[in-house]
Design a protein around this motif. Structure first.
Motif, PDB file in Angstrom:
ATOM      1  N   VAL A  16      41.923  43.665  36.676  1.00  0.00           N
ATOM      2  CA  VAL A  16      40.560  43.855  37.165  1.00  0.00           C
ATOM      3  C   VAL A  16      40.597  44.448  38.567  1.00  0.00           C
ATOM      4  N   ASP A  17      39.490  45.035  38.942  1.00  0.00           N
ATOM      5  CA  ASP A  17      39.319  45.481  40.318  1.00  0.00           C
ATOM      6  C   ASP A  17      38.659  44.347  41.074  1.00  0.00           C
ATOM      7  N   GLY A  18      39.179  44.002  42.212  1.00  0.00           N
ATOM      8  CA  GLY A  18      38.583  42.938  43.016  1.00  0.00           C
ATOM      9  C   GLY A  18      39.378  41.651  42.900  1.00  0.00           C
ATOM     10  N   ASP A  19      38.681  40.544  43.059  1.00  0.00           N
ATOM     11  CA  ASP A  19      39.293  39.214  43.088  1.00  0.00           C
ATOM     12  C   ASP A  19      39.570  38.726  41.669  1.00  0.00           C
ATOM     13  N   GLU A  20      40.824  38.779  41.253  1.00  0.00           N
ATOM     14  CA  GLU A  20      41.198  38.383  39.890  1.00  0.00           C
ATOM     15  C   GLU A  20      40.839  36.927  39.598  1.00  0.00           C
ATOM     16  N   GLY A  21      41.056  36.052  40.572  1.00  0.00           N
ATOM     17  CA  GLY A  21      40.744  34.635  40.376  1.00  0.00           C
ATOM     18  C   GLY A  21      39.273  34.405  40.108  1.00  0.00           C
ATOM     19  N   ALA A  22      38.419  35.107  40.839  1.00  0.00           N
ATOM     20  CA  ALA A  22      36.970  34.950  40.651  1.00  0.00           C
ATOM     21  C   ALA A  22      36.541  35.467  39.283  1.00  0.00           C
ATOM     22  N   VAL A  23      37.112  36.594  38.859  1.00  0.00           N
ATOM     23  CA  VAL A  23      36.770  37.150  37.542  1.00  0.00           C
ATOM     24  C   VAL A  23      37.204  36.189  36.452  1.00  0.00           C
ATOM     25  N   PHE A  24      38.429  35.680  36.555  1.00  0.00           N
ATOM     26  CA  PHE A  24      38.914  34.739  35.551  1.00  0.00           C
ATOM     27  C   PHE A  24      38.028  33.503  35.503  1.00  0.00           C
ATOM     28  N   THR A  25      37.707  32.944  36.663  1.00  0.00           N
ATOM     29  CA  THR A  25      36.880  31.737  36.723  1.00  0.00           C
ATOM     30  C   THR A  25      35.520  31.976  36.080  1.00  0.00           C
ATOM     31  N   ARG A  26      34.904  33.111  36.384  1.00  0.00           N
ATOM     32  CA  ARG A  26      33.580  33.423  35.819  1.00  0.00           C
ATOM     33  C   ARG A  26      33.665  33.535  34.300  1.00  0.00           C
TER      34      ARG A  26
END
Length: 62
Positions: A16-26
């Motif tokens: 992903v582009d950006g914060d991978e942890g935030a995308v995964f969490t969402r």
């Protein structure tokens, strides 16, 4: 009642582009909540079926 599900190992890979942890969490929260709703609905259906069977048994059947 449905059996418990135990996940011993879960590996998820994505780019992903950006914060991978935030995308995964969402994404995880979105999908686990959908799964939990379906699981609760199934449990409620099972409970209603059991109650109806017990009621039928106490009333001498249909």
């Amino acid at each position: 009642m449905p059996k418990n599900l135990i996940i011993h190992n879960l590996e998820v890979r994505f780019q992903v582009d950006g914060d991978e942890g935030a995308v995964f969490t969402r994404l995880f929260n979105k999908h686990i909540q959908a799964w939990a709703r379906l699981y609760e609905q199934e449990c409620a259906r099972h409970k209603r079926s059991e109650q109806e069977r017990r009621l039928a048994d106490t009333e001498g059947g249909w």
